[in-house]
Scaffold this active site. Structure first.
Site, PDB file in Angstrom:
ATOM      1  N   HIS A 121      20.125  28.929  14.328  1.00  0.00           N
ATOM      2  CA  HIS A 121      19.277  30.092  14.068  1.00  0.00           C
ATOM      3  C   HIS A 121      19.549  30.604  12.653  1.00  0.00           C
ATOM      4  N   GLY A 160      -1.100  -6.554   5.371  1.00  0.00           N
ATOM      5  CA  GLY A 160      -1.552  -5.167   5.369  1.00  0.00           C
ATOM      6  C   GLY A 160      -3.031  -4.948   5.556  1.00  0.00           C
ATOM      7  N   GLY A 220     -15.184  11.312   6.761  1.00  0.00           N
ATOM      8  CA  GLY A 220     -14.093  10.961   7.670  1.00  0.00           C
ATOM      9  C   GLY A 220     -13.019  12.026   7.673  1.00  0.00           C
ATOM     10  N   GLY A 254      -8.567  11.620   4.707  1.00  0.00           N
ATOM     11  CA  GLY A 254      -9.541  12.633   4.289  1.00  0.00           C
ATOM     12  C   GLY A 254      -8.918  14.021   4.208  1.00  0.00           C
ATOM     13  N   LEU A 255      -8.071  14.344   5.198  1.00  0.00           N
ATOM     14  CA  LEU A 255      -7.506  15.702   5.234  1.00  0.00           C
ATOM     15  C   LEU A 255      -6.346  15.850   4.254  1.00  0.00           C
ATOM     16  N   THR A 315       0.840  -1.200   0.000  1.00  0.00           N
ATOM     17  CA  THR A 315       0.000   0.000   0.000  1.00  0.00           C
ATOM     18  C   THR A 315       0.875   1.249   0.000  1.00  0.00           C
ATOM     19  N   CYS A 316       1.859   1.260   0.886  1.00  0.00           N
ATOM     20  CA  CYS A 316       2.653   2.465   1.127  1.00  0.00           C
ATOM     21  C   CYS A 316       3.281   3.005  -0.159  1.00  0.00           C
ATOM     22  N   HIS A 342       6.060   3.210   9.199  1.00  0.00           N
ATOM     23  CA  HIS A 342       7.254   3.056  10.033  1.00  0.00           C
ATOM     24  C   HIS A 342       7.013   2.112  11.202  1.00  0.00           C
ATOM     25  N   MET A 359      -1.795   2.159  12.125  1.00  0.00           N
ATOM     26  CA  MET A 359      -1.569   1.690  10.749  1.00  0.00           C
ATOM     27  C   MET A 359      -0.602   2.648  10.075  1.00  0.00           C
TER      28      MET A 359
HETATM   29  P1  FAD Z   1       0.808  -3.083   3.104  1.00  0.00           P
HETATM   30  O1  FAD Z   1       1.648  -1.939   2.733  1.00  0.00           O
HETATM   31  O2  FAD Z   1      -0.665  -2.952   2.962  1.00  0.00           O
HETATM   32  O3  FAD Z   1       1.316  -4.306   2.234  1.00  0.00           O
HETATM   33  C1  FAD Z   1       0.705  -5.539   2.254  1.00  0.00           C
HETATM   34  C2  FAD Z   1       1.031  -6.268   0.968  1.00  0.00           C
HETATM   35  O4  FAD Z   1       0.601  -7.618   1.083  1.00  0.00           O
HETATM   36  C3  FAD Z   1       0.309  -5.704  -0.257  1.00  0.00           C
HETATM   37  O5  FAD Z   1       1.232  -5.450  -1.288  1.00  0.00           O
HETATM   38  C4  FAD Z   1      -0.653  -6.817  -0.657  1.00  0.00           C
HETATM   39  O6  FAD Z   1      -0.856  -6.893  -2.061  1.00  0.00           O
HETATM   40  C5  FAD Z   1       0.072  -8.041  -0.153  1.00  0.00           C
HETATM   41  N1  FAD Z   1      -0.809  -9.183   0.101  1.00  0.00           N
HETATM   42  C6  FAD Z   1      -1.978  -9.198   0.783  1.00  0.00           C
HETATM   43  N2  FAD Z   1      -2.478 -10.435   0.852  1.00  0.00           N
HETATM   44  C7  FAD Z   1      -1.593 -11.238   0.189  1.00  0.00           C
HETATM   45  C8  FAD Z   1      -1.544 -12.628  -0.083  1.00  0.00           C
HETATM   46  N3  FAD Z   1      -2.483 -13.474   0.365  1.00  0.00           N
HETATM   47  N4  FAD Z   1      -0.502 -13.094  -0.818  1.00  0.00           N
HETATM   48  C9  FAD Z   1       0.469 -12.273  -1.266  1.00  0.00           C
HETATM   49  N5  FAD Z   1       0.475 -10.955  -1.025  1.00  0.00           N
HETATM   50  C10 FAD Z   1      -0.540 -10.445  -0.298  1.00  0.00           C
HETATM   51  N6  FAD Z   1       1.656   5.532   6.596  1.00  0.00           N
HETATM   52  C11 FAD Z   1       2.672   6.317   7.011  1.00  0.00           C
HETATM   53  O7  FAD Z   1       3.401   5.927   7.929  1.00  0.00           O
HETATM   54  N7  FAD Z   1       2.916   7.531   6.427  1.00  0.00           N
HETATM   55  C12 FAD Z   1       2.140   8.005   5.428  1.00  0.00           C
HETATM   56  O8  FAD Z   1       2.391   9.097   4.920  1.00  0.00           O
HETATM   57  C13 FAD Z   1       1.065   7.219   4.977  1.00  0.00           C
HETATM   58  N8  FAD Z   1       0.275   7.643   3.978  1.00  0.00           N
HETATM   59  C14 FAD Z   1      -0.739   6.847   3.537  1.00  0.00           C
HETATM   60  C15 FAD Z   1      -1.559   7.321   2.518  1.00  0.00           C
HETATM   61  C16 FAD Z   1      -2.598   6.556   2.049  1.00  0.00           C
HETATM   62  C17 FAD Z   1      -3.477   7.084   0.940  1.00  0.00           C
HETATM   63  C18 FAD Z   1      -2.824   5.253   2.609  1.00  0.00           C
HETATM   64  C19 FAD Z   1      -3.917   4.390   2.091  1.00  0.00           C
HETATM   65  C20 FAD Z   1      -2.017   4.769   3.626  1.00  0.00           C
HETATM   66  C21 FAD Z   1      -0.974   5.578   4.102  1.00  0.00           C
HETATM   67  N9  FAD Z   1      -0.161   5.154   5.152  1.00  0.00           N
HETATM   68  C22 FAD Z   1       0.853   5.952   5.591  1.00  0.00           C
HETATM   69  C23 FAD Z   1      -0.351   3.851   5.799  1.00  0.00           C
HETATM   70  C24 FAD Z   1       0.672   2.826   5.240  1.00  0.00           C
HETATM   71  O9  FAD Z   1       0.510   2.732   3.853  1.00  0.00           O
HETATM   72  C25 FAD Z   1       0.467   1.482   5.890  1.00  0.00           C
HETATM   73  O10 FAD Z   1       0.506   1.611   7.296  1.00  0.00           O
HETATM   74  C26 FAD Z   1       1.551   0.506   5.459  1.00  0.00           C
HETATM   75  O11 FAD Z   1       1.560   0.340   4.066  1.00  0.00           O
HETATM   76  C27 FAD Z   1       1.350  -0.849   6.119  1.00  0.00           C
HETATM   77  O12 FAD Z   1       2.366  -1.702   5.707  1.00  0.00           O
HETATM   78  P2  FAD Z   1       2.161  -3.285   5.687  1.00  0.00           P
HETATM   79  O13 FAD Z   1       3.476  -3.840   5.240  1.00  0.00           O
HETATM   80  O14 FAD Z   1       1.602  -3.746   6.953  1.00  0.00           O
HETATM   81  O15 FAD Z   1       1.040  -3.570   4.593  1.00  0.00           O
HETATM   82  P1  NAD Z   2      -8.516   7.488  10.256  1.00  0.00           P
HETATM   83  O1  NAD Z   2      -8.779   6.495  11.308  1.00  0.00           O
HETATM   84  O2  NAD Z   2      -7.322   8.340  10.325  1.00  0.00           O
HETATM   85  O3  NAD Z   2      -9.748   8.501  10.150  1.00  0.00           O
HETATM   86  C1  NAD Z   2     -11.039   8.056   9.951  1.00  0.00           C
HETATM   87  C2  NAD Z   2     -11.974   9.148  10.408  1.00  0.00           C
HETATM   88  O4  NAD Z   2     -13.276   8.800   9.991  1.00  0.00           O
HETATM   89  C3  NAD Z   2     -12.003   9.322  11.929  1.00  0.00           C
HETATM   90  O5  NAD Z   2     -11.838  10.679  12.245  1.00  0.00           O
HETATM   91  C4  NAD Z   2     -13.382   8.800  12.305  1.00  0.00           C
HETATM   92  O6  NAD Z   2     -13.916   9.448  13.442  1.00  0.00           O
HETATM   93  C5  NAD Z   2     -14.169   9.101  11.048  1.00  0.00           C
HETATM   94  N1  NAD Z   2     -15.359   8.282  10.869  1.00  0.00           N
HETATM   95  C6  NAD Z   2     -15.514   6.970  11.157  1.00  0.00           C
HETATM   96  N2  NAD Z   2     -16.769   6.586  10.857  1.00  0.00           N
HETATM   97  C7  NAD Z   2     -17.407   7.672  10.365  1.00  0.00           C
HETATM   98  C8  NAD Z   2     -18.721   7.915   9.894  1.00  0.00           C
HETATM   99  N3  NAD Z   2     -19.633   6.944   9.875  1.00  0.00           N
HETATM  100  N4  NAD Z   2     -19.040   9.153   9.453  1.00  0.00           N
HETATM  101  C9  NAD Z   2     -18.115  10.141   9.475  1.00  0.00           C
HETATM  102  N5  NAD Z   2     -16.869   9.973   9.934  1.00  0.00           N
HETATM  103  C10 NAD Z   2     -16.512   8.750  10.358  1.00  0.00           C
HETATM  104  O7  NAD Z   2      -8.582   6.649   8.894  1.00  0.00           O
HETATM  105  P2  NAD Z   2      -8.172   7.052   7.417  1.00  0.00           P
HETATM  106  O8  NAD Z   2      -8.025   8.514   7.288  1.00  0.00           O
HETATM  107  O9  NAD Z   2      -9.118   6.331   6.535  1.00  0.00           O
HETATM  108  O10 NAD Z   2      -6.753   6.394   7.285  1.00  0.00           O
HETATM  109  C11 NAD Z   2      -6.600   4.970   7.459  1.00  0.00           C
HETATM  110  C12 NAD Z   2      -5.264   4.644   8.035  1.00  0.00           C
HETATM  111  O11 NAD Z   2      -4.231   4.977   7.131  1.00  0.00           O
HETATM  112  C13 NAD Z   2      -5.007   5.413   9.314  1.00  0.00           C
HETATM  113  O12 NAD Z   2      -4.889   4.480  10.367  1.00  0.00           O
HETATM  114  C14 NAD Z   2      -3.728   6.128   9.109  1.00  0.00           C
HETATM  115  O13 NAD Z   2      -2.841   5.876  10.171  1.00  0.00           O
HETATM  116  C15 NAD Z   2      -3.163   5.580   7.812  1.00  0.00           C
HETATM  117  N6  NAD Z   2      -2.664   6.738   7.052  1.00  0.00           N
HETATM  118  C16 NAD Z   2      -1.595   7.416   7.564  1.00  0.00           C
HETATM  119  C17 NAD Z   2      -1.138   8.543   6.927  1.00  0.00           C
HETATM  120  C18 NAD Z   2       0.014   9.279   7.504  1.00  0.00           C
HETATM  121  O14 NAD Z   2       0.724   8.720   8.331  1.00  0.00           O
HETATM  122  N7  NAD Z   2       0.268  10.519   7.120  1.00  0.00           N
HETATM  123  C19 NAD Z   2      -1.759   9.007   5.776  1.00  0.00           C
HETATM  124  C20 NAD Z   2      -2.853   8.313   5.302  1.00  0.00           C
HETATM  125  C21 NAD Z   2      -3.295   7.159   5.952  1.00  0.00           C
END
Ligand code: FAD
Ligand code: NAD
Length: 468
Positions: A446, A146, A182, A187-188, A41-42, A323, A320
Site C-alpha cells: 500500500h 512473421g 479498424g 488503430g487505438l 516486426t516487433c 510473447h 499475433m
Molecule cells: P516477425 O517479428 O514479423 O519477424 C519475422 C521476420 O522474418 C522479419 O524480420 C522478416 O523480415 C523475416 N522474414 C520473412 N520472410 C523471410 C524470408 N523468406 N527470409 C528471411 N527472413 C524473412 N506484439 C506484442 O506482443 N506487444 C506489442 O506491444 C506489439 N506491438 C505491435 C505494434 C505494431 C505497430 C505491430 C505492427 C505489431 C505489434 N505487435 C506487438 C505484434 C508483434 O510485432 C508480432 O506478434 C511479432 O513481431 C511476431 O513475431 P514473429 O517472430 O512471428 O515475426
Molecule cells: P486487430 O485484429 O487488433 O484489429 C483489427 C480491427 O479492424 C478489428 O477490430 C476488426 O473488427 C476491424 N476491421 C476489420 N475489417 C474492417 C473493415 N472492413 N472496416 C472496419 N474495421 C474493420 O488488428 P491490428 O490492430 O491491425 O493489429 C494486428 C495484429 O498486431 C494484432 O493481431 C495484434 O495482436 C498485433 N498487435 C499487438 C499489439 C499489442 O500487443 N499491444 C499492438 C499492435 C499490434
C-alpha cells in the site's frame, strides 16, 4: 554447403529467441533474416517503436493537461517536436536491434542476411540484397517469417496518405485529421499517439465495439476514455471506398442501417489486422502445407506436415503477439532437444498500450457465457484507489471472473494505470490455479495499483471488498 542442426528463417521475437534456446541446448544454429537489422516486426516496426512514441506522446499529453493541477507551471505552453520524437524512437530501435546482434554472437549463432527460400525439405537458399546466392542445409528448419499488414481488397496502400502502422511510425508531420480504419490494437495505439499530439482522430470500426475480441467491458471503458480525449468513433461501419486527391483522403462507409458516411482527412491508417507472411519462401519445394488463411499449418508440437520443419509466431494460427512467438520459439527448441515443453495458450496475456492501459488474461465473460460456465464477477474501480487518486489516474477498473463453485479464477480483465505490468500477477495466479480468495488473502503493498486486483478478487470471492 554449410550444414546445421537447425536453420531458423526470420529473426523476429519468435526466430531469435528460438535460435538462442537452440544454441543453449547445444545445437549448431543458423538464423536467416532478409532485412539488414535483426528483431523482426516487433523490434523494428512494431512493439518497441510504437511504445517509444506512446511514451513520448503521453508525456506531452500530461504536460498539456495535468501539470498545472500537479502544481507545475510552464512558462509557455509545451509544443510537440515530432521530428525529435521520431529520432528518439529510432535510437531506441537501433539500440534494441544491436542488442540482438550481441546475443547472436554471444550464443555463437551464425547469422545470414538475405531472403531464405526452400530448395527442398532440408536445403534453404539465401539470396542477399545484391543478388548473390548461398545454400545451407539443416537437419531441422524453423519457419518464423512473421506477418505483414493486411488490407481490404479495394484499398491501395500508397504509403504516403493511405498508410499502415509502418509508415505511421515515421510521419514527417502531425496529421490534421487521421482516419483510422479498424478499432483494434494498432488503430487505438497509433490513434492515441497522434490524438495526443493534436490530430483529430476518427476510428471507423466494422464491429459494434472497439477491441471487440477482448472482454466487452474493456472496449466500452476504453472508448469512453478515448472519447474524452477527443477521439471520434464510428462503430458498426463498413468501409467501402478509400480515395485520395492531392492531400485529401476520403473514406466512405455504410452504417448498419445502410446509411453512407463520408469522412475527409489528410491521412488514413489501415489497421484491419495482419496476414501471415510466406512470400518468397517457396514452401511448395519442401512440401509444407498452409491453411485456408495462408498460415503455415502445425500440430501441437509446432511441426508442419513435414516433421523436421517447424513453424512459430505470427506465421501460424493464434494471437499475433511477440510473447506468444517467443514461447513458441522456446517450445520448438526444447522439443527438438527431446524435452516435453508445453504452452498454456489460454494464459497468454493481451495488452493494449493506450492510456489507460488495457490488459487481459483467461476467459472473457462472453466466452464463459458461451461455454455455459457458471461464474462469479468481482470488480473494483480505480476511482476508489488512493494510489490512483494520488497520480490522477482514476479511470478504469479491474474485473475478476471466478468459477461460482470452486472460486478458481477464470479470467482477469483490467483497464487503468499500469495494467500492462499488473496483468502479470493475474497470469501467475492463474498458472497456479489460484482461487479469488487466494488473491484476496495475499498482502499487496500500500499504496499501489495492485491493491485494486486484491479488492476485485475479494469482491469476486464473497462480495467483501474493503474499500467500496
Ligand atoms: P516477425 O517479428 O514479423 O519477424 C519475422 C521476420 O522474418 C522479419 O524480420 C522478416 O523480415 C523475416 N522474414 C520473412 N520472410 C523471410 C524470408 N523468406 N527470409 C528471411 N527472413 C524473412 N506484439 C506484442 O506482443 N506487444 C506489442 O506491444 C506489439 N506491438 C505491435 C505494434 C505494431 C505497430 C505491430 C505492427 C505489431 C505489434 N505487435 C506487438 C505484434 C508483434 O510485432 C508480432 O506478434 C511479432 O513481431 C511476431 O513475431 P514473429 O517472430 O512471428 O515475426
Ligand atoms: P486487430 O485484429 O487488433 O484489429 C483489427 C480491427 O479492424 C478489428 O477490430 C476488426 O473488427 C476491424 N476491421 C476489420 N475489417 C474492417 C473493415 N472492413 N472496416 C472496419 N474495421 C474493420 O488488428 P491490428 O490492430 O491491425 O493489429 C494486428 C495484429 O498486431 C494484432 O493481431 C495484434 O495482436 C498485433 N498487435 C499487438 C499489439 C499489442 O500487443 N499491444 C499492438 C499492435 C499490434
Amino acid at each position: 554447403m554449410k550444414s546445421y542442426d537447425v536453420i531458423i528463417i526470420g529473426s523476429g521475437p519468435g526466430g531469435y529467441v528460438c535460435a538462442i534456446r537452440c544454441a543453449q541446448l547445444g545445437m549448431k544454429t543458423a538464423l536467416i533474416e532478409k532485412y539488414a537489422t535483426l528483431g523482426g516486426t516487433c523490434l523494428n516496426v512494431g512493439c518497441i517503436p510504437s511504445k517509444a512514441l506512446l511514451d513520448s506522446t503521453e508525456h506531452f499529453h500530461q504536460a498539456l493537461h495535468t501539470f498545472k493541477e500537479h502544481g507545475i507551471d510552464l512558462k509557455s505552453a509545451p509544443t510537440a517536436n515530432l521530428a525529435q520524437m521520431i529520432k528518439r524512437k529510432a535510437e531506441v530501435v537501433d539500440q534494441t536491434v544491436k542488442g540482438i546482434d550481441f546475443l547472436m554472437k554471444k550464443n555463437k549463432i551464425e547469422v545470414f542476411h538475405g531472403t531464405g527460400s526452400f530448395i527442398n525439405a532440408n536445403t534453404v537458399e539465401i539470396t542477399a540484397d545484391g543478388g548473390s546466392k548461398e545454400s545451407v542445409e539443416g537437419k531441422n528448419i524453423v519457419i518464423a517469417t512473421g506477418s505483414k499488414p493486411a488490407s481490404l481488397p479495394f484499398i491501395s496502400i500508397d504509403k504516403k496518405r493511405i498508410i499502415t502502422s509502418t509508415q505511421a511510425l515515421e510521419l514527417k508531420e502531425i496529421p490534421q485529421h487521421l482516419i483510422v480504419i479498424g478499432g483494434g490494437v494498432i488503430g487505438l495505439e497509433l490513434g492515441s499517439v497522434y490524438g495526443r499530439l493534436g490530430s483529430k482522430v476518427s476510428v471507423v470500426e466494422y464491429m459494434d465495439a472497439i477491441i471487440p475480441t477482448m472482454d466487452r467491458t474493456l472496449g466500452k471503458e476504453l472508448q469512453r476514455s478515448l472519447k474524452k480525449n477527443g477521439i471520434e468513433f464510428y462503430l458498426s461501419h463498413k468501409v467501402k471506398e478509400v480515395s485520395t486527391k492531392g492531400k485529401t483522403v476520403t473514406v466512405k462507409a455504410d452504417n448498419s442501417k445502410g446509411e453512407e458516411r463520408i469522412l475527409e482527412g489528410d491521412y488514413v491508417l489501415v489497421s484491419v489486422g495482419r496476414r501471415p507472411y510466406t512470400d518468397g519462401l517457396a514452401l511448395e519445394n519442401a512440401g509444407v502445407k498452409t491453411d485456408e488463411k495462408g498460415r503455415v499449418s502445425t500440430n501441437e508440437h509446432l511441426q508442419t506436415n513435414i516433421p523436421h520443419i517447424y513453424a512459430i509466431g505470427d506465421v501460424i494460427a493464434g494471437a499475433m503477439l511477440a510473447h506468444k512467438a517467443e514461447e513458441e520459439g522456446v517450445l520448438v527448441a526444447e522439443w527438438m532437444a527431446g524435452q516435453k515443453p508445453h504452452i498454456n495458450y489460454l494464459l497468454i496475456p493481451g495488452v493494449v498500450y493506450t492510456w489507460p492501459e488495457v490488459a487481459s488474461v483467461g476467459y472473457t465473460e462472453e466466452q464463459l457465457k458461451e461455454k455455459g460456465t457458471i461464474y462469479k464477477v468481482g470488480s473494483f474501480p480505480f476511482k476508489a484507489s488512493g494510489r490512483a487518486r494520488a497520480s490522477m489516474d482514476t479511470e478504469g477498473l479491474i474485473k475478476v471472473l471466478a468459477d461460482k463453485e470452486t472460486d478458481e479464477i477464470l479470467g482477469v480483465h483490467m483497464i487503468g494505470p499500469r495494467c500492462a505490468d499488473m496483468i502479470a500477477e493475474a497470469v501467475v495466479a492463474m498458472e497456479f490455479r489460484a482461487s479469488a480468495e487466494d488473491i484476496g488473502r495475499i498482502s499487496h503493498a500500500h499504496p499501489t495499483f495492485t491493491e485494486s486486483f486484491k479488492e476485485a478478487a475479494l469482491d469476486a470471492t464473497a462480495k467483501r471488498p474493503i474499500h467500496i
